[in-house]
Design a protein around this motif. Structure first.
Motif, mmCIF file in Angstrom:
data_model
loop_
_atom_site.group_PDB
_atom_site.id
_atom_site.type_symbol
_atom_site.label_atom_id
_atom_site.label_comp_id
_atom_site.label_asym_id
_atom_site.label_seq_id
_atom_site.Cartn_x
_atom_site.Cartn_y
_atom_site.Cartn_z
ATOM 1 N N GLN A 137 0.843 -1.202 0.000
ATOM 2 C CA GLN A 137 0.000 0.000 0.000
ATOM 3 C C GLN A 137 0.873 1.244 0.000
ATOM 4 O OE1 GLN A 137 -2.628 1.579 3.361
ATOM 5 N NE2 GLN A 137 -4.069 0.404 2.137
ATOM 6 N N GLU A 145 -0.625 7.809 -3.383
ATOM 7 C CA GLU A 145 -0.776 7.641 -4.832
ATOM 8 C C GLU A 145 0.258 8.431 -5.619
ATOM 9 O OE1 GLU A 145 -4.851 7.666 -6.368
ATOM 10 O OE2 GLU A 145 -4.102 8.833 -8.060
ATOM 11 N N GLY A 181 -3.887 3.114 -5.369
ATOM 12 C CA GLY A 181 -4.707 4.191 -5.903
ATOM 13 C C GLY A 181 -5.048 4.065 -7.376
ATOM 14 N N LEU A 184 -9.152 -0.762 -3.774
ATOM 15 C CA LEU A 184 -9.390 0.648 -4.083
ATOM 16 C C LEU A 184 -10.761 1.019 -3.508
ATOM 17 C CD1 LEU A 184 -8.088 3.012 -5.968
ATOM 18 C CD2 LEU A 184 -10.020 2.478 -7.418
ATOM 19 N N ARG A 185 -10.734 1.642 -2.359
ATOM 20 C CA ARG A 185 -12.011 1.997 -1.742
ATOM 21 C C ARG A 185 -12.690 3.100 -2.534
ATOM 22 N NH1 ARG A 185 -10.767 2.670 4.702
ATOM 23 N NH2 ARG A 185 -10.498 0.472 5.216
ATOM 24 N N GLU A 189 -14.645 4.911 -1.025
ATOM 25 C CA GLU A 189 -14.663 5.839 0.135
ATOM 26 C C GLU A 189 -16.086 6.287 0.510
ATOM 27 O OE1 GLU A 189 -11.823 5.691 1.393
ATOM 28 O OE2 GLU A 189 -10.271 5.827 -0.134
ATOM 29 N N ARG A 235 -12.661 7.443 -10.188
ATOM 30 C CA ARG A 235 -12.410 6.382 -9.209
ATOM 31 C C ARG A 235 -13.258 5.148 -9.544
ATOM 32 N NH1 ARG A 235 -8.886 6.520 -5.071
ATOM 33 N NH2 ARG A 235 -9.233 5.090 -3.361
ATOM 34 N N LEU A 268 -15.634 4.570 4.113
ATOM 35 C CA LEU A 268 -15.348 5.080 5.456
ATOM 36 C C LEU A 268 -16.668 5.196 6.209
ATOM 37 C CD1 LEU A 268 -12.797 7.782 4.352
ATOM 38 C CD2 LEU A 268 -12.312 5.980 6.012
ATOM 39 N N PRO A 284 -13.898 2.590 10.475
ATOM 40 C CA PRO A 284 -14.312 3.907 10.948
ATOM 41 C C PRO A 284 -13.399 5.012 10.434
ATOM 42 C CG PRO A 284 -13.243 2.654 12.702
ATOM 43 C CD PRO A 284 -13.397 1.726 11.552
ATOM 44 N N TYR A 285 -13.990 6.140 10.149
ATOM 45 C CA TYR A 285 -13.205 7.347 9.919
ATOM 46 C C TYR A 285 -12.657 7.790 11.277
ATOM 47 C CZ TYR A 285 -12.428 12.372 9.897
ATOM 48 O OH TYR A 285 -11.888 13.611 10.102
ATOM 49 N N ILE A 286 -11.363 8.097 11.316
ATOM 50 C CA ILE A 286 -10.752 8.614 12.546
ATOM 51 C C ILE A 286 -10.074 9.933 12.178
ATOM 52 C CG2 ILE A 286 -9.153 8.137 14.456
ATOM 53 C CD1 ILE A 286 -9.384 5.143 13.735
ATOM 54 N N TYR A 330 3.452 6.719 8.529
ATOM 55 C CA TYR A 330 2.278 6.355 7.707
ATOM 56 C C TYR A 330 1.041 6.587 8.562
ATOM 57 C CZ TYR A 330 -0.146 4.038 3.857
ATOM 58 O OH TYR A 330 -0.955 3.771 2.771
ATOM 59 N N LEU A 360 -2.273 7.800 8.694
ATOM 60 C CA LEU A 360 -3.487 8.192 7.968
ATOM 61 C C LEU A 360 -4.427 8.942 8.904
ATOM 62 C CD1 LEU A 360 -4.185 4.770 6.218
ATOM 63 C CD2 LEU A 360 -3.037 6.741 5.228
ATOM 64 N N TYR A 361 -4.391 8.544 10.192
ATOM 65 C CA TYR A 361 -5.265 9.160 11.191
ATOM 66 C C TYR A 361 -4.546 9.147 12.533
ATOM 67 C CZ TYR A 361 -6.194 4.125 11.094
ATOM 68 O OH TYR A 361 -6.057 2.760 11.018
HETATM 69 N N1 SAH Z 1 -3.590 5.978 -1.575
HETATM 70 C C1 SAH Z 1 -4.328 4.778 -1.720
HETATM 71 C C2 SAH Z 1 -4.045 3.784 -0.620
HETATM 72 C C3 SAH Z 1 -3.620 4.313 0.715
HETATM 73 S S1 SAH Z 1 -4.857 5.105 1.676
HETATM 74 C C4 SAH Z 1 -5.811 5.071 -1.784
HETATM 75 O O1 SAH Z 1 -6.223 6.116 -1.307
HETATM 76 O O2 SAH Z 1 -6.537 4.244 -2.314
HETATM 77 C C5 SAH Z 1 -5.769 3.709 2.235
HETATM 78 C C6 SAH Z 1 -7.100 4.003 2.871
HETATM 79 O O3 SAH Z 1 -6.915 4.715 4.102
HETATM 80 C C7 SAH Z 1 -8.011 4.905 2.096
HETATM 81 O O4 SAH Z 1 -8.730 4.186 1.139
HETATM 82 C C8 SAH Z 1 -8.892 5.518 3.172
HETATM 83 O O5 SAH Z 1 -10.173 4.916 3.203
HETATM 84 C C9 SAH Z 1 -8.152 5.204 4.471
HETATM 85 N N2 SAH Z 1 -8.022 6.419 5.301
HETATM 86 C C10 SAH Z 1 -7.418 7.559 4.962
HETATM 87 N N3 SAH Z 1 -7.593 8.496 5.932
HETATM 88 C C11 SAH Z 1 -8.321 7.902 6.898
HETATM 89 C C12 SAH Z 1 -8.847 8.355 8.153
HETATM 90 N N4 SAH Z 1 -8.649 9.600 8.577
HETATM 91 N N5 SAH Z 1 -9.566 7.479 8.903
HETATM 92 C C13 SAH Z 1 -9.760 6.204 8.471
HETATM 93 N N6 SAH Z 1 -9.295 5.730 7.298
HETATM 94 C C14 SAH Z 1 -8.594 6.571 6.522
#
Ligand code: SAH
Ligand code: SF4
Length: 362
Positions: free
Chosen positions: A105, A108, A140, A160-161, A163, A185, A204, A234-236, A314, A316-317
């Motif tokens: 992972q 992008e 991505g 590939l979410r 989202e 997407r 999310l 969950p979104y965080i 890494y 993300l949250y």
């Molecule tokens: N860049 C690629 C893969 C890495 S991100 C892409 O976006 O597809 C992987 C996943 O992290 C994303 O699909 C997103 O759903 C998740 N993500 C990003 N920010 C987040 C957050 N604040 N809370 C929870 N998940 C999150």
């Protein structure tokens, strides 16, 4: 007499209203939902948990999703790329520990250098494991040509979410530009299937502005697009992102956690034979998050094999676990937790989506 909730649990088909009822379940009904989802899971995909070793290749990203801590606009992120040698070591570790497969992972990027480096890594990982280690990518949106190149080199699954599946909501969480286009997407999901990948997607849960009706639509989306594997969590919030300013609109972390569990369980009723991940974000919000997700219908786990020195970047949250204990101990305790929750581990198996093969036979 059985109430409406019990009746819905036994149905084979679900209306949007049914889905809203399921994901809105109160505490008592929620337990029934989870136990039904577990029953369906055991019948259709069995009792095994499959390991995908997750390697977070790089946090360099050209995009600016409003929720994500490694978005290009976050100047506080320390950027990194894992070296080839370290990638191969992590892959070898997964192979030797009989993980069956890995996930690469990354943020992008679409430049030639990135595309060729990934390609080279896929080939080398295939070589070092005599073709045995399965490779999933989560890199991505790319062109059809790039997806094909990586597929031909040996990757066979792609995550590939979407989202959020509602095109009207998409701009709430993404800048309004060509790089963040809902239709692009969606098009990527079609391209991935066309090329031959097992296609993973997800959403999310618990975003600001998101209603239970939207989540029900998200589940319908996954079903309508016949997705093979799903990762949703969950979104965080992350303090250095634009979405952070809406944090006062959020459900509590515990509510978001249970909402994601209900999403997993409801999806298991809706799509019985797919793979569903117990996500890291779930584990972040609850110390027993993985086990609870397995008990609610998930069957995949993605233990983090990113070299320890990069993990904290890494992000993300906020509060994402970076695990400072050594990898052996972490894997050992993960296995113990899975066994004590009553599951087996699919050692050395790819644990591919049953849905995918059924489609291929049709
Ligand atoms: N860049 C690629 C893969 C890495 S991100 C892409 O976006 O597809 C992987 C996943 O992290 C994303 O699909 C997103 O759903 C998740 N993500 C990003 N920010 C987040 C957050 N604040 N809370 C929870 N998940 C999150
Ligand atoms: Fe980049 Fe993926 Fe984060 Fe969006 S979610 S900013 S594409 S890493």
């Amino acid at each position: 007499m059985k109430n409406n909730f019990d009746k819905i649990l036994r149905q084979e088909n679900f209306s949007k209203e049914d889905l809203v009822t399921l994901i809105s379940a109160c505490k008592k009904d929620m337990e029934k939902l989870f136990s039904r989802a577990r029953e369906v899971k055991e019948k259709h995909v069995g009792n095994k948990v499959y390991f995908r070793g997750l390697i977070e290749f790089s946090n360099i990203c050209g995009k600016n999703c409003f929720y994500c801590g490694i978005r290009a606009g976050n100047k506080n992120a320390t950027r990194y790329e894992v070296k080839d040698k370290e990638m191969l070591e992590a892959a070898r570790y997964a192979y030797e520990k009989k993980f069956g497969s890995i996930v690469i992972q990354s943020g992008e990027r679409n430049d030639k250098n990135f595309i060729n480096r990934i390609d080279n890594l896929i080939r080398k990982i295939k070589q070092l494991s005599s073709g045995k280690l399965g490779i999933t990518l989560s890199l991505g949106e790319q062109t059809e040509e790039t997806y094909r190149q990586w597929f031909e080199s040996g990757a066979h699954r792609y995550l590939l979410r979407i989202e959020v599946s509602n095109p009207g909501l998409y701009p709430k969480y993404h800048p309004a530009d060509k790089k963040h286009d809902y239709h692009r997407r969606l098009e990527s999901l079609y391209l991935l299937r066309k090329v031959g990948y097992q296609v993973g997607s997800g959403v999310l849960t618990g975003l600001p502005f998101q209603a239970h009706e939207d989540l029900a639509d998200d589940l319908m989306f996954l079903k309508d697009h016949d997705i093979d594997m799903v990762g949703m969590g969950p979104y965080i919030e992350h303090a250095d992102t634009p979405l952070y300013k809406h944090r006062n609109m959020l459900l509590t972390k515990q509510e978001r956690f249970y909402l994601s569990l209900k999403m997993v369980a409801t999806l298991r009723l809706l799509m019985k034979d797919i793979n569903i991940a117990a996500t890291t974000a779930m584990q972040t919000l609850d110390p027993g998050g993985h086990e609870k997700a397995f008990n609610a219908g998930a069957n995949i786990i993605m233990p983090n094999l990113t070299p320890a020195k990069y993990r904290e970047n890494y992000l993300l949250y906020n509060d994402k676990p970076t695990i400072d204990e050594n990898t052996d101990n972490y894997i050992k305790s993960l296995k113990e937790r899975i066994y004590s929750a009553g599951y087996e581990i699919g050692y050395g198996e790819w644990g591919d989506s049953r849905r995918f093969f059924k489609r291929s036979e049709r």
